[in-house]
Design a protein around this motif. Sequence first.
Motif, PDB file in Angstrom:
ATOM      1  N   ALA A 199      33.882  42.822  38.927  1.00  0.00           N
ATOM      2  CA  ALA A 199      34.030  42.867  40.385  1.00  0.00           C
ATOM      3  C   ALA A 199      33.274  41.713  41.035  1.00  0.00           C
ATOM      4  CB  ALA A 199      33.523  44.205  40.927  1.00  0.00           C
ATOM      5  N   GLY A 200      32.059  41.459  40.565  1.00  0.00           N
ATOM      6  CA  GLY A 200      31.268  40.350  41.111  1.00  0.00           C
ATOM      7  C   GLY A 200      31.931  39.010  40.880  1.00  0.00           C
ATOM      8  N   SER A 201      32.491  38.830  39.697  1.00  0.00           N
ATOM      9  CA  SER A 201      33.194  37.576  39.389  1.00  0.00           C
ATOM     10  C   SER A 201      34.407  37.396  40.292  1.00  0.00           C
ATOM     11  CB  SER A 201      33.638  37.557  37.924  1.00  0.00           C
ATOM     12  OG  SER A 201      32.521  37.633  37.074  1.00  0.00           O
ATOM     13  N   LEU A 202      35.186  38.459  40.460  1.00  0.00           N
ATOM     14  CA  LEU A 202      36.361  38.380  41.328  1.00  0.00           C
ATOM     15  C   LEU A 202      35.967  38.064  42.769  1.00  0.00           C
ATOM     16  CD1 LEU A 202      38.520  41.411  40.108  1.00  0.00           C
ATOM     17  CD2 LEU A 202      39.127  38.991  39.984  1.00  0.00           C
ATOM     18  N   MET A 203      34.931  38.732  43.256  1.00  0.00           N
ATOM     19  CA  MET A 203      34.527  38.542  44.646  1.00  0.00           C
ATOM     20  C   MET A 203      33.934  37.158  44.876  1.00  0.00           C
ATOM     21  SD  MET A 203      33.176  42.422  45.210  1.00  0.00           S
ATOM     22  CE  MET A 203      32.821  42.379  46.961  1.00  0.00           C
ATOM     23  N   THR A 204      33.209  36.631  43.896  1.00  0.00           N
ATOM     24  CA  THR A 204      32.658  35.281  44.009  1.00  0.00           C
ATOM     25  C   THR A 204      33.774  34.241  43.950  1.00  0.00           C
ATOM     26  OG1 THR A 204      30.599  36.019  42.984  1.00  0.00           O
ATOM     27  CG2 THR A 204      31.008  33.650  43.021  1.00  0.00           C
ATOM     28  N   LEU A 205      34.707  34.429  43.023  1.00  0.00           N
ATOM     29  CA  LEU A 205      35.862  33.538  42.933  1.00  0.00           C
ATOM     30  C   LEU A 205      36.658  33.561  44.234  1.00  0.00           C
ATOM     31  CD1 LEU A 205      37.787  31.762  41.139  1.00  0.00           C
ATOM     32  CD2 LEU A 205      38.959  33.900  40.596  1.00  0.00           C
ATOM     33  N   ALA A 206      36.845  34.746  44.786  1.00  0.00           N
ATOM     34  CA  ALA A 206      37.592  34.889  46.034  1.00  0.00           C
ATOM     35  C   ALA A 206      36.906  34.157  47.186  1.00  0.00           C
ATOM     36  CB  ALA A 206      37.762  36.363  46.380  1.00  0.00           C
ATOM     37  N   LEU A 207      35.579  34.219  47.211  1.00  0.00           N
ATOM     38  CA  LEU A 207      34.836  33.536  48.274  1.00  0.00           C
ATOM     39  C   LEU A 207      35.012  32.028  48.150  1.00  0.00           C
ATOM     40  CD1 LEU A 207      32.905  33.907  50.660  1.00  0.00           C
ATOM     41  CD2 LEU A 207      31.029  33.652  49.044  1.00  0.00           C
ATOM     42  N   ARG A 208      34.935  31.514  46.943  1.00  0.00           N
ATOM     43  CA  ARG A 208      35.094  30.067  46.724  1.00  0.00           C
ATOM     44  C   ARG A 208      36.501  29.591  47.066  1.00  0.00           C
ATOM     45  NH1 ARG A 208      30.556  28.231  44.240  1.00  0.00           N
ATOM     46  NH2 ARG A 208      29.399  29.696  42.954  1.00  0.00           N
ATOM     47  N   ARG A 209      37.501  30.429  46.813  1.00  0.00           N
ATOM     48  CA  ARG A 209      38.891  30.057  47.091  1.00  0.00           C
ATOM     49  C   ARG A 209      39.378  30.581  48.431  1.00  0.00           C
ATOM     50  NH1 ARG A 209      42.138  30.816  41.419  1.00  0.00           N
ATOM     51  NH2 ARG A 209      40.995  29.226  40.276  1.00  0.00           N
ATOM     52  N   ALA A 210      38.514  31.281  49.172  1.00  0.00           N
ATOM     53  CA  ALA A 210      38.869  31.900  50.456  1.00  0.00           C
ATOM     54  C   ALA A 210      40.098  32.798  50.306  1.00  0.00           C
ATOM     55  CB  ALA A 210      39.069  30.849  51.538  1.00  0.00           C
ATOM     56  N   SER A 211      40.093  33.631  49.278  1.00  0.00           N
ATOM     57  CA  SER A 211      41.225  34.518  48.988  1.00  0.00           C
ATOM     58  C   SER A 211      40.824  35.972  49.240  1.00  0.00           C
ATOM     59  CB  SER A 211      41.661  34.335  47.534  1.00  0.00           C
ATOM     60  OG  SER A 211      42.645  35.282  47.200  1.00  0.00           O
ATOM     61  N   ARG A 212      41.219  36.478  50.382  1.00  0.00           N
ATOM     62  CA  ARG A 212      40.897  37.866  50.703  1.00  0.00           C
ATOM     63  C   ARG A 212      41.530  38.874  49.735  1.00  0.00           C
ATOM     64  NH1 ARG A 212      38.590  38.393  56.077  1.00  0.00           N
ATOM     65  NH2 ARG A 212      39.381  40.493  56.335  1.00  0.00           N
ATOM     66  N   PRO A 213      42.789  38.686  49.284  1.00  0.00           N
ATOM     67  CA  PRO A 213      43.366  39.672  48.347  1.00  0.00           C
ATOM     68  C   PRO A 213      42.564  39.794  47.044  1.00  0.00           C
ATOM     69  CG  PRO A 213      45.116  38.327  49.280  1.00  0.00           C
ATOM     70  CD  PRO A 213      43.812  37.715  49.712  1.00  0.00           C
ATOM     71  N   VAL A 214      42.070  38.675  46.515  1.00  0.00           N
ATOM     72  CA  VAL A 214      41.265  38.727  45.288  1.00  0.00           C
ATOM     73  C   VAL A 214      39.943  39.429  45.583  1.00  0.00           C
ATOM     74  CG1 VAL A 214      40.069  37.342  43.531  1.00  0.00           C
ATOM     75  CG2 VAL A 214      42.366  36.696  44.283  1.00  0.00           C
ATOM     76  N   TRP A 215      39.351  39.151  46.752  1.00  0.00           N
ATOM     77  CA  TRP A 215      38.089  39.788  47.132  1.00  0.00           C
ATOM     78  C   TRP A 215      38.280  41.297  47.257  1.00  0.00           C
ATOM     79  CZ3 TRP A 215      35.746  42.907  50.631  1.00  0.00           C
ATOM     80  CH2 TRP A 215      34.350  42.865  50.685  1.00  0.00           C
ATOM     81  N   VAL A 216      39.385  41.713  47.877  1.00  0.00           N
ATOM     82  CA  VAL A 216      39.672  43.144  48.042  1.00  0.00           C
ATOM     83  C   VAL A 216      39.882  43.807  46.679  1.00  0.00           C
ATOM     84  CG1 VAL A 216      41.374  44.792  48.947  1.00  0.00           C
ATOM     85  CG2 VAL A 216      40.512  42.953  50.400  1.00  0.00           C
ATOM     86  N   THR A 217      40.504  43.085  45.734  1.00  0.00           N
ATOM     87  CA  THR A 217      40.665  43.615  44.379  1.00  0.00           C
ATOM     88  C   THR A 217      39.296  43.852  43.744  1.00  0.00           C
ATOM     89  OG1 THR A 217      42.770  42.462  44.125  1.00  0.00           O
ATOM     90  CG2 THR A 217      41.682  43.200  42.109  1.00  0.00           C
ATOM     91  N   GLY A 218      38.389  42.888  43.877  1.00  0.00           N
ATOM     92  CA  GLY A 218      37.031  43.055  43.362  1.00  0.00           C
ATOM     93  C   GLY A 218      36.298  44.200  44.039  1.00  0.00           C
ATOM     94  N   ALA A 219      36.439  44.291  45.360  1.00  0.00           N
ATOM     95  CA  ALA A 219      35.790  45.376  46.103  1.00  0.00           C
ATOM     96  C   ALA A 219      36.357  46.730  45.702  1.00  0.00           C
ATOM     97  CB  ALA A 219      35.949  45.150  47.605  1.00  0.00           C
ATOM     98  N   SER A 220      37.658  46.784  45.418  1.00  0.00           N
ATOM     99  CA  SER A 220      38.284  48.034  44.976  1.00  0.00           C
ATOM    100  C   SER A 220      37.752  48.456  43.607  1.00  0.00           C
ATOM    101  CB  SER A 220      39.806  47.880  44.909  1.00  0.00           C
ATOM    102  OG  SER A 220      40.318  47.591  46.182  1.00  0.00           O
ATOM    103  N   LEU A 221      37.560  47.472  42.729  1.00  0.00           N
ATOM    104  CA  LEU A 221      36.980  47.775  41.417  1.00  0.00           C
ATOM    105  C   LEU A 221      35.550  48.284  41.581  1.00  0.00           C
ATOM    106  CD1 LEU A 221      37.148  47.833  38.354  1.00  0.00           C
ATOM    107  CD2 LEU A 221      36.561  45.397  38.353  1.00  0.00           C
ATOM    108  N   LEU A 222      34.809  47.694  42.511  1.00  0.00           N
ATOM    109  CA  LEU A 222      33.450  48.147  42.794  1.00  0.00           C
ATOM    110  C   LEU A 222      33.459  49.577  43.331  1.00  0.00           C
ATOM    111  CD1 LEU A 222      30.816  46.674  42.384  1.00  0.00           C
ATOM    112  CD2 LEU A 222      30.915  45.939  44.756  1.00  0.00           C
ATOM    113  N   ALA A 223      34.421  49.893  44.195  1.00  0.00           N
ATOM    114  CA  ALA A 223      34.548  51.261  44.719  1.00  0.00           C
ATOM    115  C   ALA A 223      34.887  52.240  43.588  1.00  0.00           C
ATOM    116  CB  ALA A 223      35.617  51.309  45.804  1.00  0.00           C
TER     117      ALA A 223
END
Length: 128
Positions: free
Chosen positions: A58-82
């Motif tokens: 989840a952390g990797s996805l959310m960090t990658l999403a921040l670097r690429r400004a990709s909200r869908p990837v960030w939400v996927t990481g946040a969903s895994l965290l949930a």
Amino acid sequence: GEIGRAFAFALAGLAFIALNVLVARAVHFYAGVRFDPDDLVESAIFQTGISILWALTAGSLMTLALRRASRPVWVTGASLLAALILKLFVVDLGNVGGVARIVSFLATGLLILVIGYFAPLPPKTERA
């Protein structure tokens, strides 16, 4: 296009499943837990291992999403965290005993704090 995105999503899902199986095999090999779904689910070492794996993923996805400004990837990481937090309360709190439960909760909590600090939600991008 859409097919490429769907393929990438499916490939990422399969890679995540493979990593979980890798944790299961490692627990089977090094901790002597039978490679059986029931035995693995009841294993404190397996539960702690996948908790840490899910938090790192989840952390990797959310960090990658921040670097690429990709909200869908960030939400996927946040969903895994949930899902991880739900797993901690439903599975680990009831089945995992003593030290393994403490390690699982502390490691996951620390990773959640680090993720929250280093990977906040990327800003919305304007569509032209």
